[in-house]
Design a protein around this motif. Sequence first.
Motif, PDB file in Angstrom:
ATOM      1  N   LEU A 107       0.797  -1.226   0.000  1.00 28.74           N
ATOM      2  CA  LEU A 107       0.000   0.000   0.000  1.00 28.74           C
ATOM      3  C   LEU A 107       0.833   1.280   0.000  1.00 28.74           C
ATOM      4  CD1 LEU A 107      -2.889  -1.094   2.333  1.00 28.74           C
ATOM      5  CD2 LEU A 107      -3.102  -0.348  -0.021  1.00 28.74           C
ATOM      6  N   TYR A 108       1.854   1.307   0.803  1.00 33.01           N
ATOM      7  CA  TYR A 108       2.675   2.519   0.829  1.00 33.01           C
ATOM      8  C   TYR A 108       4.040   2.185   1.399  1.00 33.01           C
ATOM      9  CZ  TYR A 108       1.256   2.654   5.778  1.00 33.01           C
ATOM     10  OH  TYR A 108       1.012   2.335   7.083  1.00 33.01           O
ATOM     11  N   ASP A 109       4.984   3.077   1.095  1.00 26.30           N
ATOM     12  CA  ASP A 109       6.342   2.875   1.546  1.00 26.30           C
ATOM     13  C   ASP A 109       6.628   3.899   2.650  1.00 26.30           C
ATOM     14  OD1 ASP A 109       9.125   3.089   1.820  1.00 26.30           O
ATOM     15  OD2 ASP A 109       9.421   2.244  -0.186  1.00 26.30           O
ATOM     16  N   GLU A 110       6.798   3.407   3.873  1.00 25.77           N
ATOM     17  CA  GLU A 110       6.965   4.319   5.013  1.00 25.77           C
ATOM     18  C   GLU A 110       8.199   5.196   4.858  1.00 25.77           C
ATOM     19  OE1 GLU A 110       6.670   2.511   8.880  1.00 25.77           O
ATOM     20  OE2 GLU A 110       4.850   1.481   8.232  1.00 25.77           O
ATOM     21  N   TYR A 111       9.242   4.615   4.258  1.00 25.99           N
ATOM     22  CA  TYR A 111      10.473   5.377   4.099  1.00 25.99           C
ATOM     23  C   TYR A 111      10.231   6.589   3.195  1.00 25.99           C
ATOM     24  CZ  TYR A 111      15.185   6.638   2.817  1.00 25.99           C
ATOM     25  OH  TYR A 111      16.326   7.355   2.603  1.00 25.99           O
ATOM     26  N   PRO A 161      -6.248  -4.879  10.779  1.00 27.49           N
ATOM     27  CA  PRO A 161      -6.141  -4.900  12.246  1.00 27.49           C
ATOM     28  C   PRO A 161      -5.002  -3.971  12.667  1.00 27.49           C
ATOM     29  CG  PRO A 161      -5.300  -6.943  11.285  1.00 27.49           C
ATOM     30  CD  PRO A 161      -5.928  -6.168  10.163  1.00 27.49           C
ATOM     31  N   GLY A 162      -4.965  -3.618  13.942  1.00 26.51           N
ATOM     32  CA  GLY A 162      -3.943  -2.665  14.390  1.00 26.51           C
ATOM     33  C   GLY A 162      -4.462  -1.250  14.232  1.00 26.51           C
ATOM     34  N   TYR A 163      -3.530  -0.331  14.119  1.00 24.62           N
ATOM     35  CA  TYR A 163      -3.936   1.083  14.098  1.00 24.62           C
ATOM     36  C   TYR A 163      -2.927   1.853  13.260  1.00 24.62           C
ATOM     37  CZ  TYR A 163      -5.970   5.267  16.241  1.00 24.62           C
ATOM     38  OH  TYR A 163      -6.626   6.450  16.475  1.00 24.62           O
ATOM     39  N   ASN A 164      -2.815   1.475  12.001  1.00 21.61           N
ATOM     40  CA  ASN A 164      -1.759   2.056  11.173  1.00 21.61           C
ATOM     41  C   ASN A 164      -2.179   3.389  10.549  1.00 21.61           C
ATOM     42  OD1 ASN A 164      -3.241   1.557   8.829  1.00 21.61           O
ATOM     43  ND2 ASN A 164      -2.259  -0.399   8.425  1.00 21.61           N
ATOM     44  N   LEU A 165      -1.273   3.956   9.783  1.00 19.25           N
ATOM     45  CA  LEU A 165      -1.504   5.265   9.168  1.00 19.25           C
ATOM     46  C   LEU A 165      -2.810   5.314   8.361  1.00 19.25           C
ATOM     47  CD1 LEU A 165      -0.573   8.068   8.031  1.00 19.25           C
ATOM     48  CD2 LEU A 165       0.689   6.793   6.299  1.00 19.25           C
ATOM     49  N   THR A 167      -5.448   3.376   8.598  1.00 17.51           N
ATOM     50  CA  THR A 167      -6.618   3.272   9.474  1.00 17.51           C
ATOM     51  C   THR A 167      -6.911   4.636  10.092  1.00 17.51           C
ATOM     52  OG1 THR A 167      -6.113   0.971   9.980  1.00 17.51           O
ATOM     53  CG2 THR A 167      -7.533   2.118  11.539  1.00 17.51           C
ATOM     54  N   ARG A 168      -5.866   5.274  10.607  1.00 20.42           N
ATOM     55  CA  ARG A 168      -6.084   6.579  11.251  1.00 20.42           C
ATOM     56  C   ARG A 168      -6.620   7.595  10.241  1.00 20.42           C
ATOM     57  NH1 ARG A 168      -1.016   5.211  13.302  1.00 20.42           N
ATOM     58  NH2 ARG A 168      -0.022   6.837  12.048  1.00 20.42           N
ATOM     59  N   SER A 169      -6.055   7.579   9.047  1.00 20.69           N
ATOM     60  CA  SER A 169      -6.501   8.536   8.042  1.00 20.69           C
ATOM     61  C   SER A 169      -7.930   8.207   7.579  1.00 20.69           C
ATOM     62  CB  SER A 169      -5.534   8.527   6.859  1.00 20.69           C
ATOM     63  OG  SER A 169      -5.795   9.617   6.029  1.00 20.69           O
ATOM     64  N   GLY A 170      -8.234   6.899   7.495  1.00 25.13           N
ATOM     65  CA  GLY A 170      -9.594   6.477   7.139  1.00 25.13           C
ATOM     66  C   GLY A 170     -10.599   6.916   8.197  1.00 25.13           C
ATOM     67  N   ILE A 171     -10.185   6.824   9.450  1.00 17.12           N
ATOM     68  CA  ILE A 171     -11.082   7.256  10.536  1.00 17.12           C
ATOM     69  C   ILE A 171     -11.315   8.771  10.435  1.00 17.12           C
ATOM     70  CG2 ILE A 171     -11.310   7.521  13.046  1.00 17.12           C
ATOM     71  CD1 ILE A 171      -9.677   4.908  13.356  1.00 17.12           C
ATOM     72  N   VAL A 172     -10.239   9.509  10.181  1.00 15.88           N
ATOM     73  CA  VAL A 172     -10.375  10.969  10.077  1.00 15.88           C
ATOM     74  C   VAL A 172     -11.316  11.341   8.916  1.00 15.88           C
ATOM     75  CG1 VAL A 172      -9.133  13.128   9.658  1.00 15.88           C
ATOM     76  CG2 VAL A 172      -8.115  11.397  11.119  1.00 15.88           C
TER      77      VAL A 172
END
Length: 297
Positions: A107-111, A161-165, A167-172
């Motif tokens: 999905l995305y590259d954190e670096y 699952p978890g609480y990744n970037l 997920t947080r952005s989707g919640i926002v």
Amino acid sequence: MALVLTTVNMKGGVGKTTLTVNLATCLAKNYGKRVLILDLDSQISATLSVIAPHDFAKIRKKRQTISYLIDKIIRPYINRKYATPDFIVPSVCDIPGLDLLPGDIELYDEYIISETLHKETANQDDLNFSQVWQDFEGTLIPNIIEPVLDDYDYILTDCAPGYNLLTRSGIVASDFYLLPARPEPLSLVGIQLLERRIAKLKKIHAPDIDLNLLGIVFILSGGLFSSRYYQQVIQRVEQDFDKSQVFENRIPMDVNVAKAVDMFTPVVVSAASSPGSKAFSKLTEEFLQKIAAIKGS
Ligand SMILES: Nc1ncnc2c1ncn2[C@@H]1O[C@H](COP(=O)(O)OP(=O)(O)OP(=O)(O)O)[C@@H](O)[C@H]1O
Ligand SMILES: [Mg+2]
């Protein structure tokens, strides 16, 4: 404009994807709503719940997944010709109004995200990294769905699952979140932890977001526990939350729900008269009543 909902629980395997795709399907099939399923999980379970792997492989080969759209935001300096509407797969499972924005296994590259945001910070004296990161988190998924908001009644986002970037952005990006859970003690701890994290997220991104829990959906676990035990655990949740925040309809364990995944079609289509399917249909009715009550108040 679409109402955006995110299905979220930090715990894995609690029924997030199953709830997302069956609710989306019922809204389109039974109520003629225009619904978009957004898959934010690199397990691509929501995607493979409604399209077959070989169709997904073709889409991915052409890079027509959400991963392109995420990268477009992360690296705006690369010229790209496609936007969100170009990647939407219409009428999945042959259901008019049921669309999918396909997910991706990468999905995305954190670096690259960190590098880009660091550069942004370095270029502007008055910005600090955490502020830049928060702004990015607050705008990533909202920017991806913005071009199609007017095309749908509902956008349902399935999270990892978890609480990744994402997920947080989707919640926002959401108006509401749905919380599927098993009525088990550890699951309840998870709900409380998630609630705390979302409260923090709201504080960070307020006043830009108006986000509320639409409801907890209990997915009943298999025969190990007695129904009396379930009731006790559910009662504990009802004491902690407003009763209106717990869906009255619960989803029973039903092998047809699990088997549906093999057919790349949600159970409400593949085994419409099964107990699982009926439960999702009733839950959808309750969902619409909740939305109507909130809109009317
Ligand atoms: N009501 C049900 N009856 C039987 N099986 C179910 C039911 N709900 C979900 N399952 C099965 O349980 C497994 C986990 O469900 P699901 O994938 O929806 O959970 P999840 O929370 O999205 O998982 P993850 O955290 O990995 O994304 C799947 O194999 C699914 O088919
Ligand atoms: Mg899932």
